[in-house]
Write a protein that holds these residues in place. Structure first.
Motif, PDB file in Angstrom:
ATOM      1  N   GLN A 105       0.819  -1.204   0.000  1.00  0.00           N
ATOM      2  CA  GLN A 105       0.000   0.000   0.000  1.00  0.00           C
ATOM      3  C   GLN A 105       0.858   1.261   0.000  1.00  0.00           C
ATOM      4  O   GLN A 105       0.504   2.263  -0.608  1.00  0.00           O
ATOM      5  CB  GLN A 105      -0.936  -0.022   1.222  1.00  0.00           C
ATOM      6  CG  GLN A 105      -2.010  -1.083   1.172  1.00  0.00           C
ATOM      7  CD  GLN A 105      -3.110  -0.750   0.183  1.00  0.00           C
ATOM      8  OE1 GLN A 105      -3.228   0.372  -0.266  1.00  0.00           O
ATOM      9  NE2 GLN A 105      -3.914  -1.747  -0.175  1.00  0.00           N
ATOM     10  N   ASN A 106       1.995   1.227   0.696  1.00  0.00           N
ATOM     11  CA  ASN A 106       2.897   2.380   0.771  1.00  0.00           C
ATOM     12  C   ASN A 106       4.319   1.917   0.480  1.00  0.00           C
ATOM     13  O   ASN A 106       5.204   2.036   1.315  1.00  0.00           O
ATOM     14  CB  ASN A 106       2.820   3.041   2.152  1.00  0.00           C
ATOM     15  CG  ASN A 106       1.458   3.642   2.424  1.00  0.00           C
ATOM     16  OD1 ASN A 106       1.045   4.587   1.776  1.00  0.00           O
ATOM     17  ND2 ASN A 106       0.742   3.075   3.382  1.00  0.00           N
ATOM     18  N   HIS A 107       4.520   1.406  -0.716  1.00  0.00           N
ATOM     19  CA  HIS A 107       5.835   0.866  -1.055  1.00  0.00           C
ATOM     20  C   HIS A 107       6.826   1.990  -1.349  1.00  0.00           C
ATOM     21  O   HIS A 107       6.448   3.135  -1.609  1.00  0.00           O
ATOM     22  CB  HIS A 107       5.740  -0.082  -2.243  1.00  0.00           C
ATOM     23  CG  HIS A 107       5.085   0.524  -3.456  1.00  0.00           C
ATOM     24  ND1 HIS A 107       5.717   1.416  -4.274  1.00  0.00           N
ATOM     25  CD2 HIS A 107       3.838   0.350  -3.965  1.00  0.00           C
ATOM     26  CE1 HIS A 107       4.904   1.763  -5.262  1.00  0.00           C
ATOM     27  NE2 HIS A 107       3.767   1.144  -5.088  1.00  0.00           N
ATOM     28  N   ARG A 108       8.106   1.634  -1.292  1.00  0.00           N
ATOM     29  CA  ARG A 108       9.144   2.622  -1.576  1.00  0.00           C
ATOM     30  C   ARG A 108       9.014   3.093  -3.024  1.00  0.00           C
ATOM     31  O   ARG A 108       8.442   2.407  -3.868  1.00  0.00           O
ATOM     32  CB  ARG A 108      10.534   2.038  -1.312  1.00  0.00           C
ATOM     33  CG  ARG A 108      10.936   0.977  -2.306  1.00  0.00           C
ATOM     34  CD  ARG A 108      12.406   0.632  -2.178  1.00  0.00           C
ATOM     35  NE  ARG A 108      12.708   0.047  -0.883  1.00  0.00           N
ATOM     36  CZ  ARG A 108      13.928  -0.272  -0.479  1.00  0.00           C
ATOM     37  NH1 ARG A 108      14.957  -0.065  -1.272  1.00  0.00           N
ATOM     38  NH2 ARG A 108      14.132  -0.817   0.698  1.00  0.00           N
ATOM     39  N   PRO A 109       9.552   4.275  -3.333  1.00  0.00           N
ATOM     40  CA  PRO A 109       9.395   4.828  -4.685  1.00  0.00           C
ATOM     41  C   PRO A 109       9.950   3.898  -5.760  1.00  0.00           C
ATOM     42  O   PRO A 109      10.913   3.170  -5.547  1.00  0.00           O
ATOM     43  CB  PRO A 109      10.206   6.125  -4.624  1.00  0.00           C
ATOM     44  CG  PRO A 109      10.223   6.499  -3.182  1.00  0.00           C
ATOM     45  CD  PRO A 109      10.266   5.204  -2.439  1.00  0.00           C
ATOM     46  N   LEU A 110       9.323   3.965  -6.915  1.00  0.00           N
ATOM     47  CA  LEU A 110       9.759   3.205  -8.079  1.00  0.00           C
ATOM     48  C   LEU A 110      10.553   4.103  -9.019  1.00  0.00           C
ATOM     49  O   LEU A 110      10.332   5.309  -9.075  1.00  0.00           O
ATOM     50  CB  LEU A 110       8.561   2.642  -8.840  1.00  0.00           C
ATOM     51  CG  LEU A 110       7.657   1.656  -8.103  1.00  0.00           C
ATOM     52  CD1 LEU A 110       6.413   1.352  -8.938  1.00  0.00           C
ATOM     53  CD2 LEU A 110       8.404   0.377  -7.780  1.00  0.00           C
ATOM     54  N   THR A 111      11.488   3.505  -9.750  1.00  0.00           N
ATOM     55  CA  THR A 111      12.146   4.239 -10.818  1.00  0.00           C
ATOM     56  C   THR A 111      11.081   4.592 -11.853  1.00  0.00           C
ATOM     57  O   THR A 111      10.398   3.703 -12.354  1.00  0.00           O
ATOM     58  CB  THR A 111      13.242   3.377 -11.482  1.00  0.00           C
ATOM     59  OG1 THR A 111      14.160   2.937 -10.485  1.00  0.00           O
ATOM     60  CG2 THR A 111      13.984   4.168 -12.549  1.00  0.00           C
ATOM     61  N   PRO A 112      10.900   5.858 -12.190  1.00  0.00           N
ATOM     62  CA  PRO A 112       9.780   6.227 -13.063  1.00  0.00           C
ATOM     63  C   PRO A 112      10.020   5.826 -14.511  1.00  0.00           C
ATOM     64  O   PRO A 112      11.159   5.738 -14.956  1.00  0.00           O
ATOM     65  CB  PRO A 112       9.744   7.756 -12.933  1.00  0.00           C
ATOM     66  CG  PRO A 112      11.163   8.131 -12.666  1.00  0.00           C
ATOM     67  CD  PRO A 112      11.725   7.023 -11.804  1.00  0.00           C
ATOM     68  N   PRO A 113       8.932   5.591 -15.242  1.00  0.00           N
ATOM     69  CA  PRO A 113       9.082   5.433 -16.692  1.00  0.00           C
ATOM     70  C   PRO A 113       9.460   6.781 -17.293  1.00  0.00           C
ATOM     71  O   PRO A 113       9.257   7.823 -16.669  1.00  0.00           O
ATOM     72  CB  PRO A 113       7.690   4.985 -17.153  1.00  0.00           C
ATOM     73  CG  PRO A 113       6.761   5.521 -16.111  1.00  0.00           C
ATOM     74  CD  PRO A 113       7.527   5.508 -14.816  1.00  0.00           C
ATOM     75  N   ARG A 114      10.005   6.764 -18.491  1.00  0.00           N
ATOM     76  CA  ARG A 114      10.352   8.018 -19.141  1.00  0.00           C
ATOM     77  C   ARG A 114       9.088   8.828 -19.395  1.00  0.00           C
ATOM     78  O   ARG A 114       8.004   8.285 -19.546  1.00  0.00           O
ATOM     79  CB  ARG A 114      11.106   7.740 -20.442  1.00  0.00           C
ATOM     80  CG  ARG A 114      12.522   7.231 -20.206  1.00  0.00           C
ATOM     81  CD  ARG A 114      13.169   6.773 -21.496  1.00  0.00           C
ATOM     82  NE  ARG A 114      12.496   5.607 -22.057  1.00  0.00           N
ATOM     83  CZ  ARG A 114      12.121   5.509 -23.312  1.00  0.00           C
ATOM     84  NH1 ARG A 114      12.339   6.492 -24.151  1.00  0.00           N
ATOM     85  NH2 ARG A 114      11.529   4.413 -23.751  1.00  0.00           N
ATOM     86  N   PRO A 115       9.203  10.151 -19.449  1.00  0.00           N
ATOM     87  CA  PRO A 115       8.012  11.005 -19.624  1.00  0.00           C
ATOM     88  C   PRO A 115       7.163  10.582 -20.824  1.00  0.00           C
ATOM     89  O   PRO A 115       7.683  10.328 -21.909  1.00  0.00           O
ATOM     90  CB  PRO A 115       8.623  12.397 -19.833  1.00  0.00           C
ATOM     91  CG  PRO A 115       9.942  12.348 -19.138  1.00  0.00           C
ATOM     92  CD  PRO A 115      10.447  10.950 -19.331  1.00  0.00           C
ATOM     93  N   GLY A 116       5.853  10.499 -20.599  1.00  0.00           N
ATOM     94  CA  GLY A 116       4.938  10.164 -21.673  1.00  0.00           C
ATOM     95  C   GLY A 116       4.834   8.696 -21.999  1.00  0.00           C
ATOM     96  O   GLY A 116       4.172   8.317 -22.969  1.00  0.00           O
ATOM     97  N   THR A 117       5.488   7.834 -21.200  1.00  0.00           N
ATOM     98  CA  THR A 117       5.447   6.395 -21.459  1.00  0.00           C
ATOM     99  C   THR A 117       4.933   5.665 -20.223  1.00  0.00           C
ATOM    100  O   THR A 117       4.670   6.286 -19.194  1.00  0.00           O
ATOM    101  CB  THR A 117       6.841   5.852 -21.829  1.00  0.00           C
ATOM    102  OG1 THR A 117       7.725   5.980 -20.695  1.00  0.00           O
ATOM    103  CG2 THR A 117       7.441   6.634 -22.998  1.00  0.00           C
ATOM    104  N   VAL A 118       4.797   4.355 -20.344  1.00  0.00           N
ATOM    105  CA  VAL A 118       4.326   3.537 -19.231  1.00  0.00           C
ATOM    106  C   VAL A 118       5.344   2.448 -18.928  1.00  0.00           C
ATOM    107  O   VAL A 118       6.326   2.265 -19.645  1.00  0.00           O
ATOM    108  CB  VAL A 118       2.965   2.878 -19.558  1.00  0.00           C
ATOM    109  CG1 VAL A 118       1.908   3.908 -19.860  1.00  0.00           C
ATOM    110  CG2 VAL A 118       3.120   1.904 -20.729  1.00  0.00           C
ATOM    111  N   TYR A 119       5.099   1.703 -17.867  1.00  0.00           N
ATOM    112  CA  TYR A 119       5.916   0.534 -17.578  1.00  0.00           C
ATOM    113  C   TYR A 119       5.590  -0.574 -18.581  1.00  0.00           C
ATOM    114  O   TYR A 119       4.428  -0.855 -18.852  1.00  0.00           O
ATOM    115  CB  TYR A 119       5.666   0.035 -16.164  1.00  0.00           C
ATOM    116  CG  TYR A 119       6.218   0.946 -15.092  1.00  0.00           C
ATOM    117  CD1 TYR A 119       7.589   1.138 -14.953  1.00  0.00           C
ATOM    118  CD2 TYR A 119       5.366   1.628 -14.222  1.00  0.00           C
ATOM    119  CE1 TYR A 119       8.104   1.980 -13.980  1.00  0.00           C
ATOM    120  CE2 TYR A 119       5.869   2.467 -13.243  1.00  0.00           C
ATOM    121  CZ  TYR A 119       7.236   2.641 -13.128  1.00  0.00           C
ATOM    122  OH  TYR A 119       7.745   3.483 -12.163  1.00  0.00           O
TER     123      TYR A 119
END
Length: 419
Positions: A105-119
């Protein structure tokens, strides 16, 4: 254990994202699958529909959510997935520079996908949390998959890998493998009507797939009732469950469901030899299955249903492609390695020496022989860059395997990426 805990951990030059339950997080998928070999296809929303050999409709999904299970050949698969990601500049679900994935529910931050994209992929070790996974990788566009292995062979691998065999040997000396395993099982509680033993070597696949959390919601239920419900739950969640004992067939089917090419699934055996195989009595095997009661039931169910996927794609098509794949993989392996020379690897493993071709001509050879722990750092660095490449001119510094990655991407972009 990071479950349920907020974190303020920071990483240098590492932006992060947190995806909360019920929160919409991403836009359209970024990966283009139009070049995949999918005849008689028609676009239907975000999925692609093709007809199997038996005229059955098959939905191709763009992204892959893969639950990595312990000692089921998953490190080999993760290297394959990471190589495709580096080639096509895809986004992976991972914590910055962390090998383990801990979602909650409150996991540590994820490395984000590049802007405008998804995982596009998830393939790290981590307990399956469908309530969270659905928010990060929607089932409408993501193939949910995992892999299971014969519970006896999975136990033997875990028993050795996690040090139980060594500890038993230190304590009991030069006794037979049957006796060693017997002593180990004696140290664990036998299954009862309401419970089963858990350890690194016992029912660990069930643990990876979320058994502990799932079963805790069924207080008072018998073990059989919980297992029945859990298998049904997994059957509903997983689009396709691979079988370690049928690895090549599994990869061919996975390729079809994702619209990939055969070159996207080529893998290399990391080890040419390890410890010699020690015979095990049928009595010991039966006792292992008794203790591996949950994993055994999961394996039996998905091993039995595997043929349904073969029939869906087409039995003759799968058989033909498996034959072609084996020949392709063997030819690639012979190019990558000097098979007359061996080198020592991690955990006392023995591998073939990588050839001149593998080190200089086709860097996929080197990439597929690199431990997935290292590749996780490589992928994190690439994902944090704006264009998923090693900066031009970088000759030293934090970028791992920069020459390897740059050449892999250049060869792929120039259609010079041989297998």
């Amino acid at each position: 254990n990071d479950k349920g805990k907020e974190t303020t951990e920071k990483f240098p030059d590492s932006p992060s994202v947190r995806i909360s339950i019920g929160e919409s997080s991403v836009s359209e998928a970024s990966e283009d699958i139009t070049s995949s070999p999918t005849p008689t296809s028609t676009e239907t929303g975000q999925q692609l529909q093709i007809k199997g050999e038996n005229s059955e409709q098959i939905s191709i999904k763009k992204n892959l959510m893969f639950v990595k299970t312990h000692k089921c050949g998953t490190s080999t698969l993760v290297d394959v997935f990471y190589l495709r990601g580096v080639r096509k500049k895809l986004n992976f679900v991972l914590h910055p520079y962390k090998h383990q994935l801990s979602l909650g529910q409150n996991h540590r931050p994820l490395t984000p996908p590049r802007p405008g994209t998804v995982y596009n992929m998830q393939c790290q070790h981590g307990t399956f949390r469908p309530d969270v996974e659905h928010q990060i990788m929607p089932k409408e566009t993501s193939l949910y998959s995992t892999i299971v292995r014969s519970p006896v062979s999975q136990f033997k691998s875990a028993f050795s890998f996690f040090g139980a065999e060594r500890r038993m040997r230190q304590k009991y000396g030069a006794i037979s493998m049957d006796e060693l395993i017997g002593h180990y099982l004696d140290l664990n509680p036998a299954p009862t009507e309401y419970s089963a033993p858990f350890s690194n070597a016992l029912n660990s696949v069930a643990a990876d797939l979320g058994w502990l959390r799932f079963s805790s919601k069924m207080p008072g239920a018998t073990l059989k009732e919980k297992i029945d419900a859990f298998v049904k739950h997994l059957d509903n969640e997983m689009d396709f469950v691979m079988i370690t004992d049928r690895m090549d067939e599994s990869l061919i089917i996975l390729k079809e469901y994702l619209g990939w090419n055969m070159t996207d699934i080529v893998y290399l055996n990391r080890m040419v030899s390890s410890k010699p195989k020690v015979p095990m009595s049928e009595e010991t095997k039966a006792r292992i299955l008794k203790y591996q009661v949950i994993d055994a039931r999961i394996y039996d169910h998905f091993n039995a249903s595997f043929q349904r996927h073969v029939e869906k794609i087409g039995r003759e098509k799968v058989a033909s492609q498996v034959k072609e794949f084996k020949e392709m993989r063997e030819a690639f392996e012979n190019k990558c390695f000097n098979k007359n020379k061996t080198v020592k690897g991690p955990y006392n493993s023995i591998s073939w020496e990588i050839s001149y071709y593998g080190q200089n001509k086709n860097m996929a050879c080197t990439f597929l022989q690199t431990r997935d722990i290292t590749l996780t750092r490589v992928v994190t660095q690439l994902q944090l860059s704006q264009d998923y490449t090693v900066p031009i001119g970088v000759t030293h510094g934090p970028y791992l395997m920069q020459h390897t990655v740059t050449k892999i991407q250049r060869d792929y972009d120039n259609n010079e990426d041989p297998v």
